[in-house]
Design an enzyme around this catalytic site. Sequence first.
Site, PDB file in Angstrom:
ATOM      1  N   HIS A  48       0.816  -1.428  -0.166  1.00 54.31           N
ATOM      2  CA  HIS A  48      -0.092  -0.014  -0.164  1.00 54.31           C
ATOM      3  C   HIS A  48       1.139   1.406   0.166  1.00 54.31           C
ATOM      4  O   HIS A  48       2.070   1.530   1.131  1.00 54.31           O
ATOM      5  CB  HIS A  48      -0.952  -0.106   1.071  1.00 54.31           C
ATOM      6  CG  HIS A  48      -1.609   0.689   0.879  1.00 54.31           C
ATOM      7  ND1 HIS A  48      -2.059   2.022   2.605  1.00 54.31           N
ATOM      8  CD2 HIS A  48      -2.674   1.842   0.453  1.00 54.31           C
ATOM      9  CE1 HIS A  48      -3.060   2.437   1.874  1.00 54.31           C
ATOM     10  NE2 HIS A  48      -3.319   2.361   0.720  1.00 54.31           N
TER      11      HIS A  48
ATOM     12  N   ASP B 135       7.387   5.086 -20.887  1.00 48.66           N
ATOM     13  CA  ASP B 135       7.816   5.410 -22.526  1.00 48.66           C
ATOM     14  C   ASP B 135       9.037   4.755 -22.466  1.00 48.66           C
ATOM     15  O   ASP B 135       9.871   4.525 -21.729  1.00 48.66           O
ATOM     16  CB  ASP B 135       7.488   6.584 -23.275  1.00 48.66           C
ATOM     17  CG  ASP B 135       8.183   7.536 -23.155  1.00 48.66           C
ATOM     18  OD1 ASP B 135       9.109   7.522 -22.322  1.00 48.66           O
ATOM     19  OD2 ASP B 135       7.095   8.679 -23.214  1.00 48.66           O
TER      20      ASP B 135
ATOM     21  N   HIS C  16       6.070  17.007 -16.641  1.00 48.08           N
ATOM     22  CA  HIS C  16       6.640  16.254 -16.795  1.00 48.08           C
ATOM     23  C   HIS C  16       8.093  16.609 -16.099  1.00 48.08           C
ATOM     24  O   HIS C  16       8.553  15.480 -15.367  1.00 48.08           O
ATOM     25  CB  HIS C  16       7.166  16.444 -18.662  1.00 48.08           C
ATOM     26  CG  HIS C  16       8.356  15.694 -18.559  1.00 48.08           C
ATOM     27  ND1 HIS C  16       7.531  13.909 -18.693  1.00 48.08           N
ATOM     28  CD2 HIS C  16       9.085  14.831 -19.325  1.00 48.08           C
ATOM     29  CE1 HIS C  16       8.563  13.063 -19.175  1.00 48.08           C
ATOM     30  NE2 HIS C  16       9.377  13.655 -19.755  1.00 48.08           N
TER      31      HIS C  16
ATOM     32  N   TYR D 148       5.394  11.874 -23.485  1.00 48.93           N
ATOM     33  CA  TYR D 148       4.792  11.765 -22.835  1.00 48.93           C
ATOM     34  C   TYR D 148       3.431  10.262 -22.632  1.00 48.93           C
ATOM     35  O   TYR D 148       2.669  10.177 -21.339  1.00 48.93           O
ATOM     36  CB  TYR D 148       3.771  12.802 -22.768  1.00 48.93           C
ATOM     37  CG  TYR D 148       4.679  14.057 -22.896  1.00 48.93           C
ATOM     38  CD1 TYR D 148       5.340  14.353 -21.657  1.00 48.93           C
ATOM     39  CD2 TYR D 148       4.925  14.590 -23.408  1.00 48.93           C
ATOM     40  CE1 TYR D 148       6.392  15.710 -21.668  1.00 48.93           C
ATOM     41  CE2 TYR D 148       5.608  15.719 -24.312  1.00 48.93           C
ATOM     42  CZ  TYR D 148       6.694  16.047 -22.645  1.00 48.93           C
ATOM     43  OH  TYR D 148       7.405  16.871 -23.597  1.00 48.93           O
ATOM     44  N   ALA D 149       3.987   8.963 -22.922  1.00 49.59           N
ATOM     45  CA  ALA D 149       3.204   7.917 -22.538  1.00 49.59           C
ATOM     46  C   ALA D 149       3.249   7.477 -21.115  1.00 49.59           C
ATOM     47  O   ALA D 149       4.700   6.848 -21.544  1.00 49.59           O
ATOM     48  CB  ALA D 149       3.351   7.305 -23.621  1.00 49.59           C
ATOM     49  N   ASN D 150       3.908   7.844 -20.300  1.00 47.30           N
ATOM     50  CA  ASN D 150       4.055   7.793 -19.012  1.00 47.30           C
ATOM     51  C   ASN D 150       3.169   8.284 -17.301  1.00 47.30           C
ATOM     52  O   ASN D 150       2.051   9.081 -17.539  1.00 47.30           O
ATOM     53  CB  ASN D 150       5.245   8.776 -18.649  1.00 47.30           C
ATOM     54  CG  ASN D 150       6.924   8.763 -19.628  1.00 47.30           C
ATOM     55  OD1 ASN D 150       6.932   7.944 -19.512  1.00 47.30           O
ATOM     56  ND2 ASN D 150       6.155  10.027 -19.955  1.00 47.30           N
TER      57      ASN D 150
END
Length: 129
Positions: free
Chosen positions: A20, A28, A96, A118-120
């Site tokens: 938790h 990316d 970012h 930016y595929a994060n």
Amino acid sequence: MKRAGILNRHLAGALAELGHGDTVLVCDAGMPIPAGPRVVDLAFRAGIPAFAEVLDGLLDELVVEGATAAREVRGANPEASALLDRRFPDLALIPHERLKELTAGARLVVRTGEARPYANVLLRCGVFF
């Protein structure tokens, strides 16, 4: 051999160790990865595996209580932005550069073969009960 779910033994083992509040960065192929977090690099070729495929597979295995992404995704990668909005209605957006700073505190980094910017997303683990 495992029949279903995540077959990559490194990823399956890393997920089993999460607790938790731990954070997982799904990123990316171009995201800089600092020393420190455990890294499972799934990248095979540009775009393989795709960010969406990896994210959906992880969401089948994890309880997520929050998600954070770079606000730049909105303009630079509409597909990833729409995907994140569908998966996380309360998605937090930050610069970012701040996301890259937070990566250092992640317990796990899962690198995809995604070749679009930016595929994060940084996932905060919840509990199943």
